[in-house]
Design a protein around this motif. Structure first.
Motif, PDB file in Angstrom:
ATOM      1  N   LEU A  58       0.807  -1.213   0.000  1.00  0.00           N
ATOM      2  CA  LEU A  58       0.000   0.000   0.000  1.00  0.00           C
ATOM      3  C   LEU A  58       0.846   1.272   0.000  1.00  0.00           C
ATOM      4  O   LEU A  58       0.616   2.179  -0.794  1.00  0.00           O
ATOM      5  N   LEU A  59       1.824   1.357   0.898  1.00  0.00           N
ATOM      6  CA  LEU A  59       2.669   2.545   1.031  1.00  0.00           C
ATOM      7  C   LEU A  59       4.101   2.128   1.332  1.00  0.00           C
ATOM      8  O   LEU A  59       4.323   1.188   2.088  1.00  0.00           O
ATOM      9  N   ASN A  60       5.060   2.839   0.777  1.00  0.00           N
ATOM     10  CA  ASN A  60       6.445   2.619   1.184  1.00  0.00           C
ATOM     11  C   ASN A  60       6.807   3.678   2.230  1.00  0.00           C
ATOM     12  O   ASN A  60       6.011   4.553   2.560  1.00  0.00           O
ATOM     13  N   ARG A  61       7.997   3.600   2.778  1.00  0.00           N
ATOM     14  CA  ARG A  61       8.413   4.528   3.840  1.00  0.00           C
ATOM     15  C   ARG A  61       8.396   5.975   3.354  1.00  0.00           C
ATOM     16  O   ARG A  61       8.043   6.892   4.099  1.00  0.00           O
ATOM     17  N   GLU A  62       8.797   6.177   2.118  1.00  0.00           N
ATOM     18  CA  GLU A  62       8.816   7.537   1.561  1.00  0.00           C
ATOM     19  C   GLU A  62       7.410   8.136   1.526  1.00  0.00           C
ATOM     20  O   GLU A  62       7.197   9.266   1.956  1.00  0.00           O
ATOM     21  N   ALA A  63       6.458   7.379   1.009  1.00  0.00           N
ATOM     22  CA  ALA A  63       5.072   7.863   0.932  1.00  0.00           C
ATOM     23  C   ALA A  63       4.519   8.104   2.331  1.00  0.00           C
ATOM     24  O   ALA A  63       3.908   9.144   2.600  1.00  0.00           O
TER      25      ALA A  63
END
Length: 132
Positions: free
Chosen positions: A111-116
């Motif tokens: 769903l999301l990476n650390r950056e997002a």
């Protein structure tokens, strides 16, 4: 009393969005429209209409090609959010609603990476998913 929240993703669409807006107006209902930046760029008037009619506008990434958690190239995930928010501009809800691309509705590391996630937290977005 049960509260139900309606939301529509992946627009604005020139064929579907006007019909949805007309139907919502007939029934005096409000919704949140999660827009894609690449569609909003060329079809802003549809989102302006939705906003003028009291609907909320949220960010649903720029091009919706890959879930942000699967984006390995640095800068891509945040750019998907930033580019779309810039296009939404004054139409944005004050809580800065964001709905990630779920790649089939999956709620996992894709769903999301650390950056997002970091960008959403720093900019105080309200992340809206599709489940209760």
């Amino acid at each position: 009393m049960t509260t139900i929240t309606l939301s529509f993703d992946n627009g604005p669409d020139p064929d579907v969005t006007p019909q949805v807006l007309d139907t919502l107006a007939r029934h005096d209902l409000k919704s949140t429209f999660f827009v894609l930046g690449d569609k909003l760029r060329d079809r802003r008037k549809l989102s302006e209409r939705a906003h003028a009619e009291g609907h909320w506008i949220g960010n649903h990434t720029y091009n919706h090609l890959v879930p942000l958690g699967m984006s390995a190239e640095r800068g891509i995930a945040a750019d998907e959010i930033v580019r779309t928010e810039a296009l939404i501009g004054a139409l944005a809800h004050e809580r800065r609603f964001f709905r990630p691309f779920g790649g089939g509705g999956l709620l996992d590391q894709r769903l999301l990476n650390r950056e997002a996630l970091g960008h959403l937290q720093r900019e105080a977005y309200t992340c809206v998913l599709w489940n209760v």
